[in-house]
Design a protein around this motif. Sequence first.
Motif, PDB file in Angstrom:
ATOM      1  N   HIS A   1      -2.479  12.251  10.547  1.00  0.00           N
ATOM      2  CA  HIS A   1      -3.235  12.537   9.335  1.00  0.00           C
ATOM      3  C   HIS A   1      -3.037  14.007   8.961  1.00  0.00           C
ATOM      4  CE1 HIS A   1      -6.360   9.060   9.958  1.00  0.00           C
ATOM      5  NE2 HIS A   1      -5.116   8.651   9.932  1.00  0.00           N
TER       6      HIS A   1
ATOM      7  N   SER B   1      -8.469   3.361   8.969  1.00  0.00           N
ATOM      8  CA  SER B   1      -8.836   4.513   9.793  1.00  0.00           C
ATOM      9  C   SER B   1      -9.752   5.448   9.012  1.00  0.00           C
ATOM     10  CB  SER B   1      -7.589   5.276  10.269  1.00  0.00           C
ATOM     11  OG  SER B   1      -6.885   5.850   9.185  1.00  0.00           O
TER      12      SER B   1
ATOM     13  N   ASP C   1     -11.488   9.221   8.782  1.00  0.00           N
ATOM     14  CA  ASP C   1     -11.212  10.589   9.216  1.00  0.00           C
ATOM     15  C   ASP C   1     -12.323  11.532   8.771  1.00  0.00           C
ATOM     16  OD1 ASP C   1     -10.076  13.335   9.345  1.00  0.00           O
ATOM     17  OD2 ASP C   1      -8.258  12.257   9.931  1.00  0.00           O
TER      18      ASP C   1
ATOM     19  N   THR D   1     -10.994  15.010   7.023  1.00  0.00           N
ATOM     20  CA  THR D   1     -10.371  15.012   5.694  1.00  0.00           C
ATOM     21  C   THR D   1     -11.214  14.302   4.645  1.00  0.00           C
ATOM     22  OG1 THR D   1      -9.110  12.983   6.132  1.00  0.00           O
ATOM     23  CG2 THR D   1      -8.088  15.067   6.750  1.00  0.00           C
TER      24      THR D   1
ATOM     25  N   SER E   1     -11.906  11.187   4.236  1.00  0.00           N
ATOM     26  CA  SER E   1     -11.144  10.092   3.644  1.00  0.00           C
ATOM     27  C   SER E   1     -11.034   8.907   4.587  1.00  0.00           C
ATOM     28  CB  SER E   1      -9.745  10.565   3.236  1.00  0.00           C
ATOM     29  OG  SER E   1      -9.011  11.018   4.349  1.00  0.00           O
TER      30      SER E   1
ATOM     31  N   ARG F   1      -8.176   5.788   5.332  1.00  0.00           N
ATOM     32  CA  ARG F   1      -6.802   5.371   5.088  1.00  0.00           C
ATOM     33  C   ARG F   1      -6.640   3.889   5.398  1.00  0.00           C
ATOM     34  NH1 ARG F   1      -6.894  10.545   6.709  1.00  0.00           N
ATOM     35  NH2 ARG F   1      -5.444  12.064   5.770  1.00  0.00           N
TER      36      ARG F   1
ATOM     37  N   CYS G   1      -3.956   1.128   6.200  1.00  0.00           N
ATOM     38  CA  CYS G   1      -2.594   1.175   6.735  1.00  0.00           C
ATOM     39  C   CYS G   1      -2.068  -0.221   7.019  1.00  0.00           C
ATOM     40  CB  CYS G   1      -2.558   1.982   8.027  1.00  0.00           C
ATOM     41  SG  CYS G   1      -3.197   3.660   7.877  1.00  0.00           S
TER      42      CYS G   1
ATOM     43  N   VAL H   1       0.785   4.371   5.840  1.00  0.00           N
ATOM     44  CA  VAL H   1      -0.342   4.475   4.916  1.00  0.00           C
ATOM     45  C   VAL H   1      -0.030   3.704   3.636  1.00  0.00           C
ATOM     46  CG1 VAL H   1      -1.789   6.012   3.559  1.00  0.00           C
ATOM     47  CG2 VAL H   1      -1.072   6.693   5.848  1.00  0.00           C
TER      48      VAL H   1
ATOM     49  N   HIS I   1      -2.826   3.162   1.360  1.00  0.00           N
ATOM     50  CA  HIS I   1      -3.751   3.701   0.359  1.00  0.00           C
ATOM     51  C   HIS I   1      -4.709   4.636   1.070  1.00  0.00           C
ATOM     52  CE1 HIS I   1      -6.136   3.871  -3.250  1.00  0.00           C
ATOM     53  NE2 HIS I   1      -7.171   3.240  -2.737  1.00  0.00           N
ATOM     54  N   GLU I   2      -4.944   5.820   0.511  1.00  0.00           N
ATOM     55  CA  GLU I   2      -5.922   6.763   1.063  1.00  0.00           C
ATOM     56  C   GLU I   2      -7.043   6.953   0.057  1.00  0.00           C
ATOM     57  OE1 GLU I   2      -6.396  11.292   2.887  1.00  0.00           O
ATOM     58  OE2 GLU I   2      -4.394  10.498   2.432  1.00  0.00           O
TER      59      GLU I   2
END
Length: 346
Positions: A136, A165, A167, A170, A172, A174, A176, A185, A187-188
């Motif tokens: 990341h 995932s 985080d 950040t 955010s 993700r 995956c 990835v 889409h985040e």
Amino acid sequence: MADGGRRERRAFIGSFTAAGGPGVLTAALDEDSGALRVLSSVDSVPDPSYLALSPAGDMLYAVSETAEGAVAAYRVKGDKPELAGPPVPVDGSGPTHLCVQAGHVLTANYGSGSVSAVPLRADGSLEGAASGVLQHSGSGPHILRQQGPHAHQVQPDPSGRWAVSVDLGTDSVRVCALRDGTLEVHHEIALRPGSGPRHLAFHPDGEHAYVVNELAPTVTVCRWDAADGTLRPVGETPVLPVAPDGDAYPSGIVVSPDGRFVWTATRGQDVLSVLAADADELRPVITVPCGGNWPRALALDPSGRFLYVANERSGDVTWFALDPDTGTPRRGGSIEAPAASCVVFD
């Protein structure tokens, strides 16, 4: 064996051995009362702070939340899991969470801000070191906690197609895809800056997800589209009646099997919060004591009638009977579990 020859269900409890924990503790579950009874412990892996069972329930996996970072596999036999080979490195630091997906164990590595994929053999044992590591990147506005990425959780979505995932560093989430042993990835999703997302739980309708935020005592409500692999935040709800002056440290989140209630734990206040779920909204219902100190993780028993709290600093796992009409937890009892960090059921 339980009455009538039926095998008792088991609870597996992770702990921090560096803080005096027993390693992986096994307990028997009384399905009528929700009570736990300690059966054994095994300390063959340092700091097995988070656990996950294989879909068949015959293998138990544990992170080793150390600077080096590793994952271990146990065969579930009788009253004491048996280590199925040596732990293997995850090529990441401080793994805090793991799951099983598509023939791999995925670990969320908080220290290095990455997610690793470790391949499994046909018998469920670990094939070797990580086949792929998704690093990341990014940061957040919290000066002390968000200087870089901190992957805190990874899990499959209800369809099993995606790995999600979360985080903290950040702000955010993700989404995956796992291809040829490597996470890519798809889409985040950005959450509110400074919220510090920690864990995500899916609603049983498969169309909503809830993210508990560690740096802001809130839950972010999201819509989930498994077909497209997209997550969309639609609202944010406080988990405490009054926001404290300092950090509150929310931790665990679980959703009732019927989707009517969401429960969270907040370590800085030593409380459990009940939220009523209604489509895109969450409504605070009540906040009650967690039965100990520093509730790190929550779990529901397989029936969804009892809630379990791993109280890390008081060294216990406390269980609560849940009111089916209001979701209110009523304390039932506890077992000693030094430095407890998570609970999973077979």
